[in-house]
Design a protein around this motif. Structure first.
Motif, short mmCIF file in Angstrom:
data_model
loop_
_atom_site.label_atom_id
_atom_site.label_comp_id
_atom_site.label_asym_id
_atom_site.label_seq_id
_atom_site.Cartn_x
_atom_site.Cartn_y
_atom_site.Cartn_z
N SER A 41 56.17 -10.64 29.92
CA SER A 41 57.40 -10.95 30.68
C SER A 41 58.00 -12.27 30.21
CB SER A 41 57.08 -11.02 32.17
OG SER A 41 56.60 -9.79 32.66
N ALA A 44 59.76 -11.72 26.98
CA ALA A 44 60.99 -10.96 27.19
C ALA A 44 62.11 -11.83 27.76
CB ALA A 44 60.70 -9.79 28.14
N VAL A 45 61.80 -12.64 28.77
CA VAL A 45 62.81 -13.49 29.41
C VAL A 45 63.26 -14.60 28.47
CG1 VAL A 45 63.22 -15.11 31.30
CG2 VAL A 45 62.03 -12.96 31.75
N LEU A 48 65.66 -13.16 25.89
CA LEU A 48 66.77 -12.31 26.34
C LEU A 48 68.14 -12.86 25.97
CD1 LEU A 48 67.69 -9.77 27.78
CD2 LEU A 48 67.57 -11.04 29.95
N SER A 179 62.44 -9.24 23.02
CA SER A 179 62.82 -9.16 24.42
C SER A 179 62.76 -7.73 24.96
CB SER A 179 64.23 -9.72 24.62
OG SER A 179 64.57 -9.73 25.99
N TYR A 180 63.42 -6.80 24.30
CA TYR A 180 63.56 -5.46 24.85
C TYR A 180 62.22 -4.73 24.92
CZ TYR A 180 68.51 -6.39 23.91
OH TYR A 180 69.76 -6.94 23.86
N CYS A 182 59.22 -6.04 24.97
CA CYS A 182 58.28 -6.70 25.88
C CYS A 182 58.62 -6.42 27.34
CB CYS A 182 58.26 -8.20 25.61
SG CYS A 182 57.30 -8.66 24.15
N PHE A 183 59.89 -6.28 27.68
CA PHE A 183 60.26 -5.87 29.04
C PHE A 183 59.64 -4.52 29.36
CE2 PHE A 183 64.05 -8.81 29.38
CZ PHE A 183 63.66 -9.38 30.58
#
Length: 285
Positions: A41, A44-45, A48, A179-180, A182-183
């Protein structure tokens, strides 16, 4: 510095950094699956904003590219679930040893999936690295079959993830991929997680590790992977257990022993040979 040598350095630094995870995570009472969710997370954040900017600059991508991104997320989530499941169930040495069969998986499948040649030096480095790793985590044979099976499964999924990542780097910027996927992976791992721990368990050392080793380390790894073959990157990840063993010895009093020291020397020697491969090729050319 040429691009392949720079890529080798980036992957090596990222892998060595991952060997220090215990310095950030040990003693905070976080279950393995929540460590994984936190790390994924955070990556990802953190990436982003850059991912959104990169997406606006890129041409529209086909469904096959997005499908591969989902495959990347699935293989990474499965890798986390199996690897940390192995660590929970049995001897850490056995879990680590079987997980680091991943470079063998990559080296064997890369010629078929990515059309990357398996050179003689790469094959020798693979054998030397695997022998060194066996010495480094010696004594693992006494562990359970379940731990070995989960560790081997994590190796398979990690190897597949490396190959898929290499294949789709032409379609996605590193920030987008980080990011994508890992989300998606974090959500998948969370489905298998036990009840959530208190927020204080994530502060401050764990979240700092997630930012430094997770977000920054993953970015360095992907940036390096753009310029070197997947099999070479996989060999360099052997620096992770080497550094982890050193951290255990110096920070937590876990002895390496003569076999561990010999194994570390073999790993460093194999990694050095791979790092200098391009220099030799250019000099002979």
């Amino acid at each position: 510095m040429n691009r392949q040598l720079a890529g080798t350095a980036l992957v090596a630094v990222a892998a060595a950094g991952w060997g220090t995870w215990t310095l950030f995570l040990r003693g905070h009472g976080l279950a393995a699956e929540w460590q994984s969710v936190m790390i994924l997370s955070t990556i990802a954040v953190a990436w982003l904003p850059a991912a959104v900017v990169a997406s606006r600059k890129r041409a529209r991508r086909g469904s096959s590219a997005w499908a591969l991104l989902v495959v990347c997320a699935i293989t990474d989530a499965a890798n986390y679930i199996c690897y940390f499941g192995a660590l929970d169930r049995g001897p850490i040495a056995l879990a680590v040893l079987t997980h680091y069969l991943a470079p063998v998986v990559v080296a064997l499948l890369a010629p078929m999936l990515l059309r990357e040649p398996l050179t003689r030096l790469t094959a020798v480095a693979l054998a030397v690295s695997l022998a060194g790793l066996a010495l480094l985590v010696g004594g693992a044979a006494a562990g359970s079959a379940t731990t070995a099976a989960l560790g081997a499964a994590s190796a398979l999924f990690y190897g597949l993830n490396t190959l898929v990542t290499k294949k789709i780097l032409d379609d996605f910027a590193s920030s987008e991929l980080l990011s994508y996927h890992c989300f998606l992976s974090a959500g998948m791992v969370a489905l298998f997680a036990r009840s959530a721990p208190p927020i204080s368990s994530f502060l401050w050392s764990p979240i700092a590790g997630a930012l430094l080793l997770g977000a920054c380390g993953a970015a360095m790894f992907y940036a390096g992977l753009r310029h070197i073959p997947a099999s070479r990157a996989a060999i360099l990840t052997y620096l992770e257990p080497l550094v982890a063993a050193m951290v255990g010895f110096f920070s937590f009093g876990e002895p390496l022993g003569p076999g561990g020291i010999a194994g570390g020397v073999l790993i460093v020697a194999a990694g050095g040979a791979v790092a200098l491969m391009d220099v030799r090729v250019r000099s002979s050319g």
